[in-house]
Design a protein around this motif. Sequence first.
Motif, short mmCIF file in Angstrom:
data_model
loop_
_atom_site.label_atom_id
_atom_site.label_comp_id
_atom_site.label_asym_id
_atom_site.label_seq_id
_atom_site.Cartn_x
_atom_site.Cartn_y
_atom_site.Cartn_z
N PRO A 179 15.18 -7.36 7.99
CA PRO A 179 14.54 -6.53 7.51
C PRO A 179 14.19 -5.00 7.65
O PRO A 179 13.26 -4.91 6.99
CB PRO A 179 13.06 -7.71 7.39
N ASP A 180 14.04 -5.20 8.82
CA ASP A 180 13.88 -3.27 9.52
C ASP A 180 14.75 -2.92 9.12
O ASP A 180 14.01 -1.56 9.04
CB ASP A 180 14.20 -3.36 11.13
N VAL A 181 15.77 -2.93 8.46
CA VAL A 181 17.02 -2.02 8.16
C VAL A 181 16.01 -1.63 6.53
O VAL A 181 16.16 -0.15 6.04
CB VAL A 181 18.21 -2.88 7.56
N PHE A 182 16.22 -3.03 6.12
CA PHE A 182 15.61 -2.62 4.17
C PHE A 182 13.65 -1.38 4.42
O PHE A 182 13.75 -1.03 3.56
CB PHE A 182 14.85 -3.75 3.65
N GLU A 183 13.42 -1.98 5.07
CA GLU A 183 11.86 -1.30 5.76
C GLU A 183 12.05 -0.06 6.12
O GLU A 183 11.94 0.43 5.11
CB GLU A 183 10.90 -1.55 6.47
N GLN A 184 13.03 0.26 6.43
CA GLN A 184 13.36 1.80 6.86
C GLN A 184 13.70 2.44 5.96
O GLN A 184 13.37 4.19 5.57
CB GLN A 184 13.84 1.99 8.06
N ALA A 185 14.66 1.84 4.69
CA ALA A 185 15.66 3.15 4.10
C ALA A 185 14.97 2.51 2.84
O ALA A 185 14.53 4.01 1.58
CB ALA A 185 16.14 1.94 3.44
N VAL A 192 21.02 -2.07 -5.78
CA VAL A 192 20.19 -1.16 -5.59
C VAL A 192 19.14 -0.39 -6.52
O VAL A 192 18.31 -0.91 -6.80
CB VAL A 192 21.79 -0.70 -7.86
N ILE A 193 18.45 0.34 -5.98
CA ILE A 193 17.51 1.00 -6.06
C ILE A 193 17.23 2.30 -6.93
O ILE A 193 18.10 3.55 -5.93
CB ILE A 193 16.73 1.34 -4.33
N GLY A 195 0.67 -1.12 -0.30
CA GLY A 195 0.40 -0.08 0.17
C GLY A 195 0.70 1.38 -0.12
O GLY A 195 0.10 2.78 -0.09
N VAL A 196 1.95 1.21 0.12
CA VAL A 196 2.74 2.15 -0.08
C VAL A 196 4.09 2.12 -1.10
O VAL A 196 4.05 3.27 -1.76
CB VAL A 196 3.94 2.12 1.72
N ALA A 215 10.79 5.66 -0.72
CA ALA A 215 9.14 5.95 -1.49
C ALA A 215 8.92 7.44 -1.25
O ALA A 215 8.24 8.02 -2.12
CB ALA A 215 8.72 4.70 -1.03
N ALA A 216 9.18 7.93 0.35
CA ALA A 216 8.61 8.70 0.72
C ALA A 216 9.16 10.01 -0.20
O ALA A 216 8.47 10.95 -0.99
CB ALA A 216 8.84 8.64 1.66
N ALA A 217 10.52 10.25 -0.79
CA ALA A 217 11.17 11.21 -1.42
C ALA A 217 11.04 11.48 -2.62
O ALA A 217 11.06 12.17 -3.42
CB ALA A 217 12.62 10.96 -1.39
#
Length: 216
Positions: A201-207, A188-189, A34-35, A212-214
Amino acid sequence: MVTTLKIDFVSDISCPWCVIGLKSLEQALARLDGVASAELHFQPFELNPRMAAEGQDIGEHLAEKYGATPEQGAQTREMIRARGAELGFRFDMDARSRIYNTFDAHRLLHWAELQGRQRALKMALFEAYFTKGESPGDHAVLARVAGEAGLDAAAAAEVLASGAYAGEVREREQFYQQQGIHSVPAIVINDRHLISGGQPPDVFEQALRQIAAAAT
C-alpha cells in the motif's frame, strides 16, 4: 480539492498477485481520502488464454510454465497467503488445486461494468476461486457468484450462454497487450502512468499522491 484519478486495473481472475495488488491499491486510496478519488475500471488479461475448459493441476501447470519445483511452489504459496492475510484476504491454498480458463469470467465482468457492479463481481470471483476453490470457468458458478455480487443471476446466465461481449473483451485484451503489458497486475493511471505488480500500500500511496499533485 479532490482529484479524480482514472485507474485501469489490468488483471486476471486466476492471478493471486492481482488480488494482492487490488487490496493494496484500495488501502492506499483510503489513505488519500480528501486528496484523491478513483474511477476504477477492471480490464481483461488472460494468463492462460489457451487453457482447456477442464483446467490443469496447479503443480503441473507451474512446473510446465515456470519450471517451479514443488518446494518453490510451496514457498510462493506461503508468501501469497501471508501477504493476503496482511491485507484482509484469505487464500485457502488447499481449496484451490487447478488453473482454469477465465475468458467467460472476463465477459461477465464486462457486462457487470455496464450494470455498475464490476468491483463487487471482481472481488466475489476472487473469493470464489482463491478462498473456495471454485472454477471461474464454470457457467453455473459464474452465474451464482454474479447473484451474490448483487447482479441478476438469470441475466448473468443468459450473457454467458449467448457468448455476449466476446468481441469487446478481445479488443481490450489486444489493446493492453499492444501497450506493452504482458504481466499482471498492471495499474494504469490517467492513461499515462503504470504501476506493475502486487505492490505494498505504501508504494501505491506515494505514487498516487505524486500523480494527484501533478494533476491539480
